[in-house]
Write a protein that holds these residues in place. Structure first.
Motif, PDB file in Angstrom:
ATOM      1  N   MET A 197      57.200  33.096  38.747  1.00  7.20           N
ATOM      2  CA  MET A 197      56.397  34.296  39.010  1.00  7.20           C
ATOM      3  C   MET A 197      55.892  34.315  40.455  1.00  7.20           C
ATOM      4  N   ASP A 198      55.697  33.129  41.028  1.00  9.31           N
ATOM      5  CA  ASP A 198      55.350  33.073  42.453  1.00  9.31           C
ATOM      6  C   ASP A 198      56.526  33.643  43.263  1.00  9.31           C
ATOM      7  N   ALA A 199      57.736  33.187  42.947  1.00 13.25           N
ATOM      8  CA  ALA A 199      58.921  33.685  43.654  1.00 13.25           C
ATOM      9  C   ALA A 199      59.082  35.189  43.436  1.00 13.25           C
ATOM     10  N   THR A 201      56.762  37.303  42.888  1.00 15.10           N
ATOM     11  CA  THR A 201      55.739  37.982  43.684  1.00 15.10           C
ATOM     12  C   THR A 201      56.133  38.011  45.163  1.00 15.10           C
ATOM     13  N   HIS A 202      56.705  36.919  45.658  1.00 16.91           N
ATOM     14  CA  HIS A 202      57.179  36.934  47.052  1.00 16.91           C
ATOM     15  C   HIS A 202      58.164  38.077  47.260  1.00 16.91           C
ATOM     16  N   ALA A 203      59.117  38.193  46.317  1.00 11.21           N
ATOM     17  CA  ALA A 203      60.153  39.207  46.473  1.00 11.21           C
ATOM     18  C   ALA A 203      59.568  40.609  46.366  1.00 11.21           C
ATOM     19  N   VAL A 266      48.384  40.874  46.505  1.00 14.93           N
ATOM     20  CA  VAL A 266      48.481  39.913  45.394  1.00 14.93           C
ATOM     21  C   VAL A 266      48.256  38.487  45.917  1.00 14.93           C
ATOM     22  N   HIS A 267      48.878  38.176  47.056  1.00 10.38           N
ATOM     23  CA  HIS A 267      48.686  36.843  47.618  1.00 10.38           C
ATOM     24  C   HIS A 267      47.276  36.658  48.174  1.00 10.38           C
ATOM     25  N   SER A 268      46.709  37.685  48.767  1.00 17.19           N
ATOM     26  CA  SER A 268      45.335  37.557  49.259  1.00 17.19           C
ATOM     27  C   SER A 268      44.399  37.221  48.102  1.00 17.19           C
ATOM     28  N   PRO A 280      45.957  27.516  39.765  1.00 15.30           N
ATOM     29  CA  PRO A 280      47.262  27.251  40.380  1.00 15.30           C
ATOM     30  C   PRO A 280      47.893  28.534  40.913  1.00 15.30           C
ATOM     31  N   HIS A 281      48.560  28.416  42.061  1.00 14.33           N
ATOM     32  CA  HIS A 281      49.037  29.598  42.780  1.00 14.33           C
ATOM     33  C   HIS A 281      49.938  30.500  41.920  1.00 14.33           C
ATOM     34  N   GLY A 282      50.915  29.892  41.232  1.00 10.17           N
ATOM     35  CA  GLY A 282      51.857  30.689  40.439  1.00 10.17           C
ATOM     36  C   GLY A 282      51.166  31.458  39.324  1.00 10.17           C
ATOM     37  N   ALA A 284      48.020  32.477  39.321  1.00  8.29           N
ATOM     38  CA  ALA A 284      47.291  33.583  39.950  1.00  8.29           C
ATOM     39  C   ALA A 284      48.250  34.730  40.282  1.00  8.29           C
ATOM     40  N   MET A 285      49.439  34.385  40.778  1.00 10.43           N
ATOM     41  CA  MET A 285      50.416  35.427  41.134  1.00 10.43           C
ATOM     42  C   MET A 285      50.785  36.246  39.908  1.00 10.43           C
ATOM     43  N   SER A 286      51.058  35.539  38.806  1.00 10.94           N
ATOM     44  CA  SER A 286      51.457  36.206  37.578  1.00 10.94           C
ATOM     45  C   SER A 286      50.360  37.164  37.097  1.00 10.94           C
TER      46      SER A 286
END
Ligand SMILES: [Fe+2]
Lengths: 394, 170
Positions: A197-199, A201-203, A266-268, A280-282, A284-286
């Motif tokens: 989900m982190d990946a 979100t990057h995309a 989303v990353h902020s 954990p980052h992932g 939070a992204m999800s």
């Protein structure tokens, strides 16, 4: 529509496939080095992944100069100093970083300390402060998520002053990224879901945000499609090597995309929540991803709608009227969230993730210091951030 | 081979130099009176110097945090804490002529940042606000993502900056 002007860089050689790790001697030979230092963590050692790399190097003229295998999850200045000392006393000449974000960031930090011959990294904080080409660097990701193997960023904690020190420089881009399905086979389901989900979100963020360009768009949409097609299977059948390799490729593509067009709200939100409540980052992204898409609907409805094609496939895309494609794309992300929740318990709300409600104000304030906001299509102020945090709470 | 800089570029450099002077004075003045800017600079370390320069030979402007306000230093010292460099005069002209917002300048890689990124964000927010003060709404709407509604006090401050702040820096 093409942006009036843009820049794009990705000099990292991608080596992908089963047994790709066994190409390390060849790649290091090409780079003209003989004594790599391996930087990794205990998780990698326990999973037997360090052995895979050592076996590959044993059958070559290379010598492993040193192994540091106790990198903590939050790379810190002390650790960087310690590893730099080991690197020097063993006369190493290059780095192999094996792991998730932390091993790679730590090794990047050590690389700065070695190349600049200074343990005082604070002199190099910020953007483009490095003046010299760094030592050769091979990155072997063991999670399919952060994209650190293709990004020009490293974050090291200054635990004494309790601040995170960001470094960005194109010199921090590794020389080679090795994607070998063996290296992610043992990643547990929940971590697989969170990093994917982190990946994702990057995309998605790189595709929506203001620095998007045709090159990053191509990487982003390809990554989204692969993640969408593989993430659930990777969570359910972790031992499926094809699925694992697909996700590793997608994470790297998403990394190239966001390294060139940055991330957004989303990353902020995720950085601030991670910094204050250690989510954990992932995860939070999800949690934040659908809210971030919704927040930008007014300014970026068109591009969010385009995401329905990689997210939902051509058939769904074709039968959804143009005006409701953006909402349909967000709906698919929400569906993915609930699927991952039911298959591996990936938290869907901040409350599930253990964030105390009384921290939201403080998180909203920290959001304002995050550079990613600049690239977000819609303006964000502290009250806006708090509003989104409250929506994501439960 | 002898190099000649075109007249167009020379004029653009003079133009940017003038805008830098106006911007510098406007920021210095506004930093004394505007609560949003004071809130932004409150977290800058005292003595912090930021410079904006055009590569390779200028023009250049610097601001220093001093006694809670920002002081315009002209070109300023060589060694600064945060350096924002426009890659060439064409990039700088776009931003300083109001054809492009400063955020868009960052997004399009028109300038590079050396130093603390959090302060550079803070500086962008300050410049955005100053642009809203200096330009009519029809222009500032193109330069910033969202034009804030100005209070009566801010409207007064806007007039003050234009009439007194820029000429005197007070
Ligand atoms: Fe991320």
């Amino acid at each position: 529509m093409l942006p009036s002007y843009y820049e794009f860089i990705n000099p990292v050689k991608i080596v992908s496939g089963n047994k790709a790790v066994d190409n390390i001697p060849y790649e290091l030979n090409q780079l003209g080095v003989k004594r790599p230092m391996i930087v990794t963590d205990q998780g990698v050692v326990m999973a037997g992944l360090l052995k895979v790399v050592e076996n590959a190097i044993a059958d070559s003229e290379l010598a492993i100069g040193a192994v540091y295998d106790t990198t903590p999850p939050d790379s810190s200045l002390e650790v960087v100093k310690e590893i730099a000392g080991i690197y020097r006393s063993n006369r190493c000449d290059s780095f192999i970083a094996i792991g998730g974000g932390s091993s790679m960031d730590t090794a990047k930090g050590v690389n700065i300390a070695i190349t600049e011959n200074s343990d005082d990294l604070s002199r190099f904080i910020g953007a483009e402060m490095l003046k010299n080409r760094l030592q050769p660097f091979v990155a072997i990701p063991t999670t399919a998520g952060t994209g650190s193997e293709v990004t020009s960023v490293a974050v090291i904690s200054d635990t004494e002053n309790n601040v995170k020190m960001p470094f960005t420089s194109h010199y921090l881009l590794p020389n080679v990224a090795i994607l070998d399905p063996r290296m992610t086979l043992t990643l547990p389901p929940k971590l697989t879901a969170a990093t994917a989900m982190d990946a994702m979100t990057h995309a998605i963020e790189s595709f929506i945000n203001l620095q998007k360009n045709p090159m990053s768009d191509a990487y982003a949409t390809a990554a989204i499609k692969i993640i969408r097609e593989n993430v659930v299977n990777a969570v359910k059948n972790g031992k499926d090597a094809d699925t694992r390799l697909a996700l590793a490729n997608a994470a790297t593509m998403a990394g190239i995309a966001f390294s060139n067009s940055m991330v957004g709200l989303v990353h902020s939100l995720g950085h601030a929540t991670g910094g204050i409540c250690h989510v954990p980052h992932g995860i939070a992204m999800s949690i934040f991803l659908p809210f971030g898409m919704e927040y930008n609907l007014e300014k970026a409805r068109g591009v969010i709608g385009e995401l329905l094609l990689p997210l939902g496939g051509s058939e769904l895309f074709a039968c959804t009227p143009k005006t409701s494609r953006a909402e349909a794309a967000i709906k698919i992300v929400r569906k993915l969230q609930t699927d991952l929740y039911s298959f591996c318990g990936l938290p869907m709300t901040l409350k599930d993730a253990g964030v105390p409600r009384n921290k939201l104000e403080q998180i909203a304030q920290a959001v304002m210091d995050d550079g990613a906001l600049t690239f977000n299509p819609e303006a964000v102020n502290q009250a806006d951030a708090l509003r989104v945090l409250k929506m994501a709470y439960e | 081979m002898k190099k000649t800089i075109s007249l167009e570029k020379k004029i653009k450099k003079i133009f940017v130099k003038i805008v830098m002077f106006v911007l510098g004075k406007a920021i210095q003045s506004a930093s004394r009176w505007d609560s949003i800017i004071r809130h932004e600079t409150a977290r800058w370390p005292d003595g912090f110097i930021v410079a904006l320069e055009v590569l390779p030979w200028g023009p250049r402007m610097s601001l220093k945090k001093q006694d809670g306000c920002l002081k315009y230093l002209g070109a300023g010292p060589g060694d600064v804490n945060l350096l924002i460099s426009f890659k060439n005069i064409e990039c700088a002209f776009l931003v300083f002529s109001g054809l492009m917002g400063s955020e868009q300048g960052f997004i399009e890689h028109r300038m590079t940042v050396k130093g603390d990124l959090a302060v550079s964000l803070s500086l962008i927010r300050i410049i955005n606000l100053i642009e809203v003060y200096l330009y009519p709404g029809i222009i500032s709407r193109r330069l910033v993502k969202k034009v804030p509604g100005l209070s009566m006090k801010q409207h007064a401050l806007r007039l003050y900056i234009m009439l007194i702040g820029i000429p005197t820096g007070i």
